[in-house]
Scaffold this active site. Sequence first.
Site, mmCIF file in Angstrom:
data_model
loop_
_atom_site.group_PDB
_atom_site.id
_atom_site.type_symbol
_atom_site.label_atom_id
_atom_site.label_comp_id
_atom_site.label_asym_id
_atom_site.label_seq_id
_atom_site.Cartn_x
_atom_site.Cartn_y
_atom_site.Cartn_z
ATOM 1 C CG ASN A 1 -3.048 0.722 1.002
ATOM 2 O OD1 ASN A 1 -4.388 0.730 0.796
ATOM 3 N ND2 ASN A 1 -2.671 0.728 2.270
ATOM 4 C CD1 TRP A 2 -5.618 4.776 -3.997
ATOM 5 C CD2 TRP A 2 -7.924 4.785 -4.582
ATOM 6 N NE1 TRP A 2 -5.893 5.033 -5.438
ATOM 7 C CE2 TRP A 2 -7.015 5.115 -5.706
ATOM 8 C CE3 TRP A 2 -9.027 4.893 -4.469
ATOM 9 C CZ2 TRP A 2 -7.583 5.523 -6.989
ATOM 10 C CZ3 TRP A 2 -9.666 5.118 -5.738
ATOM 11 C CH2 TRP A 2 -9.059 5.660 -7.046
ATOM 12 C CE LYS A 3 -2.699 3.520 4.429
ATOM 13 N NZ LYS A 3 -2.136 4.024 5.647
ATOM 14 C CG HIS B 1 -1.918 -2.216 5.666
ATOM 15 N ND1 HIS B 1 -1.964 -1.358 6.844
ATOM 16 C CD2 HIS B 1 -1.294 -1.415 4.691
ATOM 17 C CE1 HIS B 1 -1.375 -0.253 6.374
ATOM 18 N NE2 HIS B 1 -0.929 -0.175 5.293
ATOM 19 C CD GLU C 1 -3.725 1.594 7.909
ATOM 20 O OE1 GLU C 1 -4.313 1.474 7.020
ATOM 21 O OE2 GLU C 1 -2.738 2.503 7.995
ATOM 22 C CD GLU D 1 3.012 -0.763 4.077
ATOM 23 O OE1 GLU D 1 3.242 0.204 3.252
ATOM 24 O OE2 GLU D 1 2.162 -0.979 4.664
ATOM 25 N N GLY E 1 1.803 6.945 7.656
ATOM 26 C CA GLY E 1 0.965 7.783 7.853
ATOM 27 C C GLY E 1 1.629 8.957 8.874
ATOM 28 C CB SER F 1 5.994 8.779 5.496
ATOM 29 O OG SER F 1 5.084 8.687 6.636
HETATM 30 C C1 PEP Z 1 0.299 2.174 3.771
HETATM 31 O O1 PEP Z 1 -0.463 2.527 4.812
HETATM 32 O O2 PEP Z 1 0.658 1.235 3.111
HETATM 33 C C2 PEP Z 1 1.376 3.380 3.773
HETATM 34 C C3 PEP Z 1 2.449 3.085 3.493
HETATM 35 O O3 PEP Z 1 0.817 4.335 4.082
HETATM 36 P P1 PEP Z 1 1.803 6.073 3.955
HETATM 37 O O4 PEP Z 1 2.376 6.081 2.780
HETATM 38 O O5 PEP Z 1 0.468 7.085 4.104
HETATM 39 O O6 PEP Z 1 2.835 6.021 4.900
#
Ligand code: PEP
Length: 256
Positions: free
Chosen positions: A9-11, A96, A98, A168, A174, A214
Amino acid sequence: MREKIVAANWKMNKDLTEGLQLVSDLVESLKGKKIACEVIMAPPFIHLSGAAERLKETDIVLAAQNIAKEENGAFTGEVSAQMIASTGAKCVIIGHSERRAYYGENGAVLHEKLLRAISEGLRPIFCVGEQLNEREAGKHFDVVSNQLTEAFNAIGADKIAQMIIAYEPVWAIGTGKTASPEIAEEMHAHIRSFLKERYGESVAQKMPILYGGSCNGSNAVSLFSQPNIDGGLIGGASLAVEKFMPIIEAWDQVHK
Ligand code: PEP
Protein backbone atom coordinates in the site's frame (compact mmCIF):
# COMPACT_ATOMS: atom_id res chain seq x y z
CA MET A 1 -3.79 -24.56 1.60
CA ARG A 2 -4.68 -20.86 1.83
CA GLU A 3 -3.24 -18.20 -0.44
CA LYS A 4 -0.13 -16.47 0.88
CA ILE A 5 -0.03 -12.80 0.02
CA VAL A 6 2.22 -9.78 0.41
CA ALA A 7 0.44 -6.56 -0.60
CA ALA A 8 1.97 -3.10 -0.98
CA ASN A 9 0.00 0.00 0.00
CA TRP A 10 1.95 3.00 -1.27
CA LYS A 11 -0.57 5.45 0.19
CA MET A 12 -0.06 9.01 -1.17
CA ASN A 13 3.56 8.59 -2.22
CA LYS A 14 5.53 8.63 -5.52
CA ASP A 15 5.03 10.98 -8.45
CA LEU A 16 4.62 9.56 -11.94
CA THR A 17 8.34 9.06 -12.60
CA GLU A 18 9.13 7.68 -9.15
CA GLY A 19 6.12 5.38 -9.20
CA LEU A 20 6.90 3.78 -12.53
CA GLN A 21 10.51 3.41 -11.40
CA LEU A 22 9.37 1.52 -8.30
CA VAL A 23 7.15 -0.76 -10.39
CA SER A 24 10.10 -1.47 -12.71
CA ASP A 25 12.47 -2.06 -9.78
CA LEU A 26 10.09 -4.61 -8.31
CA VAL A 27 9.54 -6.36 -11.65
CA GLU A 28 13.31 -6.58 -12.13
CA SER A 29 13.89 -7.88 -8.60
CA LEU A 30 11.31 -10.61 -9.04
CA LYS A 31 12.38 -11.60 -12.54
CA GLY A 32 13.30 -15.28 -12.73
CA LYS A 33 12.77 -15.77 -8.98
CA LYS A 34 10.48 -18.46 -7.71
CA ILE A 35 8.55 -16.78 -4.94
CA ALA A 36 6.34 -18.47 -2.39
CA CYS A 37 3.54 -15.89 -2.24
CA GLU A 38 1.31 -13.72 -4.38
CA VAL A 39 2.32 -10.07 -4.65
CA ILE A 40 -0.27 -7.30 -4.84
CA MET A 41 0.61 -3.66 -5.48
CA ALA A 42 -1.69 -0.74 -4.62
CA PRO A 43 -0.22 2.51 -5.97
CA PRO A 44 -2.11 5.83 -6.16
CA PHE A 45 -4.67 6.09 -9.00
CA ILE A 46 -2.33 8.02 -11.31
CA HIS A 47 -0.05 4.99 -11.61
CA LEU A 48 -2.66 2.34 -12.33
CA SER A 49 -2.64 2.28 -16.11
CA GLY A 50 1.14 2.74 -16.42
CA ALA A 51 1.74 0.06 -13.82
CA ALA A 52 -0.73 -2.29 -15.55
CA GLU A 53 1.28 -1.94 -18.74
CA ARG A 54 4.56 -2.67 -16.93
CA LEU A 55 3.06 -5.61 -15.00
CA LYS A 56 1.85 -7.42 -18.12
CA GLU A 57 3.46 -10.83 -18.27
CA THR A 58 4.24 -10.76 -14.55
CA ASP A 59 2.22 -12.36 -11.77
CA ILE A 60 2.03 -9.14 -9.75
CA VAL A 61 -1.59 -8.17 -9.14
CA LEU A 62 -2.57 -4.52 -9.35
CA ALA A 63 -4.89 -2.91 -6.80
CA ALA A 64 -6.38 0.51 -6.10
CA GLN A 65 -6.37 2.09 -2.65
CA ASN A 66 -9.97 3.32 -2.72
CA ILE A 67 -13.12 3.47 -4.86
CA ALA A 68 -16.20 5.65 -5.04
CA LYS A 69 -19.33 4.18 -3.53
CA GLU A 70 -21.37 5.66 -6.40
CA GLU A 71 -21.54 3.99 -9.79
CA ASN A 72 -20.75 7.06 -11.96
CA GLY A 73 -21.83 10.66 -12.56
CA ALA A 74 -21.40 14.05 -10.92
CA PHE A 75 -19.01 13.15 -8.10
CA THR A 76 -16.05 15.46 -8.64
CA GLY A 77 -12.75 13.93 -7.62
CA GLU A 78 -14.05 10.39 -7.25
CA VAL A 79 -12.92 7.34 -9.21
CA SER A 80 -15.41 4.58 -9.91
CA ALA A 81 -15.00 0.82 -9.59
CA GLN A 82 -15.59 0.47 -13.31
CA MET A 83 -12.82 3.00 -14.10
CA ILE A 84 -10.43 1.15 -11.82
CA ALA A 85 -11.29 -2.20 -13.37
CA SER A 86 -10.74 -0.73 -16.84
CA THR A 87 -7.07 -0.05 -15.98
CA GLY A 88 -6.46 -3.73 -15.36
CA ALA A 89 -6.52 -3.53 -11.56
CA LYS A 90 -8.02 -6.63 -9.94
CA CYS A 91 -8.25 -5.63 -6.27
CA VAL A 92 -9.10 -2.62 -4.15
CA ILE A 93 -8.30 -1.69 -0.56
CA ILE A 94 -11.47 -0.77 1.33
CA GLY A 95 -11.80 0.38 4.93
CA HIS A 96 -8.21 1.42 5.60
CA SER A 97 -8.03 3.15 8.99
CA GLU A 98 -6.81 6.35 7.32
CA ARG A 99 -9.98 6.42 5.19
CA ARG A 100 -12.10 5.77 8.29
CA ALA A 101 -10.32 8.43 10.36
CA TYR A 102 -9.73 11.25 7.85
CA TYR A 103 -12.61 10.81 5.40
CA GLY A 104 -15.36 9.67 7.75
CA GLU A 105 -15.87 6.31 6.07
CA ASN A 106 -18.15 4.37 8.40
CA GLY A 107 -19.59 0.88 8.20
CA ALA A 108 -22.50 1.92 5.97
CA VAL A 109 -20.22 3.67 3.46
CA LEU A 110 -17.79 0.75 3.47
CA HIS A 111 -20.67 -1.65 2.86
CA GLU A 112 -21.62 0.30 -0.27
CA LYS A 113 -18.01 0.35 -1.43
CA LEU A 114 -17.73 -3.41 -0.95
CA LEU A 115 -20.87 -3.97 -3.02
CA ARG A 116 -19.59 -1.66 -5.72
CA ALA A 117 -16.23 -3.43 -5.89
CA ILE A 118 -17.81 -6.87 -5.99
CA SER A 119 -20.27 -5.89 -8.71
CA GLU A 120 -17.38 -4.72 -10.87
CA GLY A 121 -15.35 -7.89 -10.24
CA LEU A 122 -12.75 -6.14 -8.05
CA ARG A 123 -11.53 -8.21 -5.12
CA PRO A 124 -11.77 -6.20 -1.89
CA ILE A 125 -8.91 -6.13 0.59
CA PHE A 126 -11.04 -5.17 3.57
CA CYS A 127 -9.20 -3.58 6.51
CA VAL A 128 -10.20 -3.76 10.15
CA GLY A 129 -8.40 -2.82 13.34
CA GLU A 130 -8.77 -1.22 16.73
CA GLN A 131 -7.37 2.00 18.21
CA LEU A 132 -4.98 1.82 21.15
CA ASN A 133 -7.58 3.06 23.66
CA GLU A 134 -10.01 0.39 22.48
CA ARG A 135 -7.41 -2.30 23.07
CA GLU A 136 -6.52 -0.87 26.46
CA ALA A 137 -10.20 -0.97 27.38
CA GLY A 138 -10.36 -4.64 26.35
CA LYS A 139 -12.75 -3.89 23.49
CA HIS A 140 -10.53 -4.88 20.56
CA PHE A 141 -12.33 -8.12 19.66
CA ASP A 142 -15.73 -6.41 19.75
CA VAL A 143 -14.48 -3.46 17.70
CA VAL A 144 -13.21 -5.74 14.94
CA SER A 145 -16.34 -7.93 15.01
CA ASN A 146 -18.50 -4.80 14.70
CA GLN A 147 -16.43 -3.48 11.79
CA LEU A 148 -16.93 -6.78 9.97
CA THR A 149 -20.64 -6.98 10.85
CA GLU A 150 -21.42 -3.43 9.70
CA ALA A 151 -19.51 -3.54 6.44
CA PHE A 152 -20.42 -7.10 5.43
CA ASN A 153 -24.07 -6.56 6.43
CA ALA A 154 -26.20 -8.78 4.17
CA ILE A 155 -23.48 -9.73 1.69
CA GLY A 156 -23.76 -13.46 0.96
CA ALA A 157 -21.15 -16.05 1.84
CA ASP A 158 -20.32 -16.63 -1.84
CA LYS A 159 -19.24 -12.97 -2.17
CA ILE A 160 -17.50 -12.81 1.20
CA ALA A 161 -15.48 -15.84 0.12
CA GLN A 162 -13.86 -13.78 -2.66
CA MET A 163 -12.40 -11.17 -0.33
CA ILE A 164 -9.14 -10.67 1.50
CA ILE A 165 -9.19 -9.31 5.06
CA ALA A 166 -6.37 -7.24 6.54
CA TYR A 167 -6.06 -6.83 10.31
CA GLU A 168 -4.30 -3.54 10.93
CA PRO A 169 -4.23 -2.39 14.55
CA VAL A 170 -4.30 1.41 14.22
CA TRP A 171 -1.65 1.82 16.92
CA ALA A 172 0.80 -0.20 14.80
CA ILE A 173 0.34 1.60 11.47
CA GLY A 174 3.33 3.72 10.53
CA THR A 175 4.43 3.87 14.17
CA GLY A 176 7.21 1.28 14.20
CA LYS A 177 5.23 -0.54 16.94
CA THR A 178 4.43 -3.91 15.40
CA ALA A 179 1.88 -6.14 17.10
CA SER A 180 3.70 -9.13 18.54
CA PRO A 181 3.10 -12.34 16.57
CA GLU A 182 1.00 -13.59 19.51
CA ILE A 183 -1.20 -10.48 19.64
CA ALA A 184 -1.68 -10.52 15.88
CA GLU A 185 -2.39 -14.28 15.82
CA GLU A 186 -4.98 -13.93 18.58
CA MET A 187 -6.94 -11.39 16.50
CA HIS A 188 -6.54 -13.36 13.26
CA ALA A 189 -7.93 -16.45 15.03
CA HIS A 190 -10.81 -14.31 16.32
CA ILE A 191 -11.57 -13.08 12.78
CA ARG A 192 -11.48 -16.63 11.45
CA SER A 193 -13.89 -17.85 14.10
CA PHE A 194 -16.19 -14.88 13.35
CA LEU A 195 -16.18 -15.95 9.69
CA LYS A 196 -16.85 -19.56 10.61
CA GLU A 197 -19.81 -18.63 12.77
CA ARG A 198 -21.38 -16.33 10.15
CA TYR A 199 -20.38 -17.85 6.83
CA GLY A 200 -19.34 -21.43 7.57
CA GLU A 201 -16.17 -23.45 7.84
CA SER A 202 -15.16 -23.37 4.19
CA VAL A 203 -15.29 -19.55 3.89
CA ALA A 204 -13.36 -19.23 7.16
CA GLN A 205 -10.69 -21.69 6.10
CA LYS A 206 -10.26 -20.18 2.66
CA MET A 207 -10.08 -16.48 3.64
CA PRO A 208 -6.60 -14.93 3.46
CA ILE A 209 -6.18 -12.72 6.55
CA LEU A 210 -3.22 -10.35 6.26
CA TYR A 211 -1.47 -8.49 9.06
CA GLY A 212 -0.61 -4.80 8.61
CA GLY A 213 1.21 -2.39 10.89
CA SER A 214 4.96 -1.71 10.78
CA CYS A 215 5.66 -5.06 9.17
CA ASN A 216 9.21 -5.25 7.82
CA GLY A 217 11.97 -7.61 6.76
CA SER A 218 12.93 -8.32 10.37
CA ASN A 219 9.54 -9.26 11.77
CA ALA A 220 7.82 -10.78 8.72
CA VAL A 221 8.99 -14.38 9.28
CA SER A 222 7.73 -14.52 12.86
CA LEU A 223 4.40 -12.93 11.91
CA PHE A 224 3.83 -15.06 8.79
CA SER A 225 4.69 -18.24 10.75
CA GLN A 226 1.54 -17.87 12.85
CA PRO A 227 -1.17 -20.35 11.85
CA ASN A 228 -3.81 -17.73 11.00
CA ILE A 229 -1.59 -15.06 9.43
CA ASP A 230 -1.58 -15.43 5.66
CA GLY A 231 0.67 -12.52 4.76
CA GLY A 232 0.99 -8.77 5.12
CA LEU A 233 -0.38 -5.44 3.95
CA ILE A 234 2.70 -3.27 3.88
CA GLY A 235 2.82 0.53 3.96
CA GLY A 236 6.17 2.24 4.60
CA ALA A 237 8.31 -0.78 3.78
CA SER A 238 6.70 -1.17 0.35
CA LEU A 239 8.13 2.12 -0.92
CA ALA A 240 11.62 0.82 -1.66
CA VAL A 241 12.37 -2.50 -3.27
CA GLU A 242 15.25 -3.29 -0.90
CA LYS A 243 12.79 -3.07 2.02
CA PHE A 244 9.89 -4.80 0.28
CA MET A 245 11.75 -7.80 -1.18
CA PRO A 246 12.80 -9.23 2.23
CA ILE A 247 9.12 -9.27 3.22
CA ILE A 248 8.21 -11.21 0.07
CA GLU A 249 11.18 -13.51 0.63
CA ALA A 250 10.17 -14.08 4.26
CA TRP A 251 7.72 -16.66 2.89
CA ASP A 252 10.69 -18.80 1.79
CA GLN A 253 11.48 -19.32 5.47
CA VAL A 254 7.95 -20.11 6.59
CA HIS A 255 6.87 -23.71 6.49
CA LYS A 256 3.31 -24.39 7.53
C1 PEP B 1 -0.82 0.39 6.12
O1 PEP B 1 -1.08 1.57 6.20
O2 PEP B 1 -1.56 -0.38 5.49
C2 PEP B 1 0.37 -0.08 6.83
C3 PEP B 1 0.40 -1.31 7.23
O3 PEP B 1 1.36 0.85 7.04
P1 PEP B 1 2.81 0.59 7.69
O4 PEP B 1 3.34 -0.70 7.12
O5 PEP B 1 3.63 1.77 7.27
O6 PEP B 1 2.62 0.51 9.17
